[in-house]
Design a protein around this motif. Structure first.
Motif, PDB file in Angstrom:
ATOM      1  N   LEU A 188       1.004  -1.534  -0.156  1.00 57.51           N
ATOM      2  CA  LEU A 188       0.013   0.014   0.340  1.00 57.51           C
ATOM      3  C   LEU A 188       0.638   1.312  -0.201  1.00 57.51           C
ATOM      4  N   ALA A 189       2.239   1.005  -0.193  1.00 55.99           N
ATOM      5  CA  ALA A 189       3.209   2.191  -0.395  1.00 55.99           C
ATOM      6  C   ALA A 189       3.563   2.942  -1.579  1.00 55.99           C
ATOM      7  N   THR A 190       2.673   2.404  -2.220  1.00 50.51           N
ATOM      8  CA  THR A 190       2.770   3.745  -3.702  1.00 50.51           C
ATOM      9  C   THR A 190       1.627   2.637  -4.107  1.00 50.51           C
ATOM     10  N   ALA A 191       0.529   3.741  -5.264  1.00 48.62           N
ATOM     11  CA  ALA A 191      -0.508   3.494  -6.183  1.00 48.62           C
ATOM     12  C   ALA A 191      -0.059   2.819  -7.660  1.00 48.62           C
ATOM     13  N   LEU A 192      -1.062   1.280  -7.388  1.00 55.31           N
ATOM     14  CA  LEU A 192      -0.355   0.841  -9.077  1.00 55.31           C
ATOM     15  C   LEU A 192      -1.292   1.597  -9.921  1.00 55.31           C
ATOM     16  N   MET A 193      -2.434   2.600  -9.939  1.00 49.39           N
ATOM     17  CA  MET A 193      -3.249   2.987 -10.969  1.00 49.39           C
ATOM     18  C   MET A 193      -3.812   4.621 -10.180  1.00 49.39           C
ATOM     19  N   GLY A 194      -4.594   5.008 -11.407  1.00 47.80           N
ATOM     20  CA  GLY A 194      -4.757   5.807 -11.098  1.00 47.80           C
ATOM     21  C   GLY A 194      -5.644   5.906 -12.302  1.00 47.80           C
ATOM     22  N   ASP A 195      -6.460   8.048 -11.737  1.00 43.38           N
ATOM     23  CA  ASP A 195      -7.220   8.114 -13.125  1.00 43.38           C
ATOM     24  C   ASP A 195      -6.760   7.621 -14.401  1.00 43.38           C
ATOM     25  N   LEU A 196      -5.997   8.774 -14.771  1.00 43.05           N
ATOM     26  CA  LEU A 196      -5.573   8.259 -16.197  1.00 43.05           C
ATOM     27  C   LEU A 196      -5.981   7.182 -16.919  1.00 43.05           C
ATOM     28  N   ILE A 197      -4.914   6.034 -16.244  1.00 45.36           N
ATOM     29  CA  ILE A 197      -5.031   4.763 -16.580  1.00 45.36           C
ATOM     30  C   ILE A 197      -5.731   3.997 -16.615  1.00 45.36           C
ATOM     31  N   ALA A 198      -6.447   4.375 -15.331  1.00 42.49           N
ATOM     32  CA  ALA A 198      -8.092   3.968 -15.988  1.00 42.49           C
ATOM     33  C   ALA A 198      -9.210   4.179 -16.641  1.00 42.49           C
ATOM     34  N   ALA A 199      -8.423   5.161 -17.178  1.00 44.08           N
ATOM     35  CA  ALA A 199      -9.595   5.727 -17.882  1.00 44.08           C
ATOM     36  C   ALA A 199      -9.369   5.679 -18.923  1.00 44.08           C
ATOM     37  N   SER A 200      -7.770   4.933 -19.147  1.00 47.60           N
ATOM     38  CA  SER A 200      -7.195   4.153 -21.048  1.00 47.60           C
ATOM     39  C   SER A 200      -8.288   2.569 -20.430  1.00 47.60           C
ATOM     40  N   ALA A 201      -7.993   2.234 -19.200  1.00 44.82           N
ATOM     41  CA  ALA A 201      -8.845   0.824 -19.958  1.00 44.82           C
ATOM     42  C   ALA A 201      -9.751   0.960 -20.220  1.00 44.82           C
TER      43      ALA A 201
END
Length: 155
Positions: A69-82
């Motif tokens: 949980l130390a860093t995020a592996l996905m944010g909004d830009l990557i999710a929007a790409s998905a």
């Protein structure tokens, strides 16, 4: 609409695995299913970004981030790409960020939690490998079902 996981488990008990790991739900799709694609990485989301930038055709990306949980592996830009590339969902054994923006997207997301800290972008990790998370085997091409009750995976 995907079948309820509780009903599916009752029907296929011997041919299906149930993930006991308690993941939080994000995105507008509370239920999703599809063939599995995989990424194994640790605090580095470059492979997650590159895979989700390819045509998903209704697949579900399972990311084993070793529970960090130390860093995020996905944010909004990557999710929007998905979403733009036709992915049904993303399951992350780790954290995401930009929760509010991801909650507005037509995507199913399950993750351990959130952290605003971004990850490394070195490309460390592996793609299209068999993952074992909390005793459940996630093989590329096997089918994953997810809803409010949890996650099931074909044996």
């Amino acid at each position: 609409m995907p079948v309820a996981t509780a009903d599916l488990y009752d029907e296929l008990e011997e041919g299906i695995q149930s993930l006991s790991l308690q993941l939080r739900s994000f995105g507008r799709r509370s239920a999703f299913d599809g063939p599995i694609r995989t990424v194994r990485c640790f605090e580095d989301n470059a492979l997650v970004k590159s895979v989700l930038a390819t045509p998903g055709a209704g697949a579900v990306l399972v990311v084993d981030g070793a529970g960090s949980l130390a860093t995020a592996l996905m944010g909004d830009l990557i999710a929007a790409s998905a979403v733009a590339n036709g992915w049904a969902g993303v399951v992350i054994n780790g954290a995401i960020r930009d929760r509010v923006a991801i909650d507005a997207l037509d995507l199913g997301v399950k993750a351990l939690g959130t952290n605003p800290r971004k990850s490394a972008k070195l490309g460390a990790g592996e793609v299209a490998v068999t993952l074992v998370i909390a005793g459940v085997v996630f093989r590329p091409g096997a089918h994953l079902y997810s809803d409010e009750d949890g996650i099931l995976v074909e044996r």
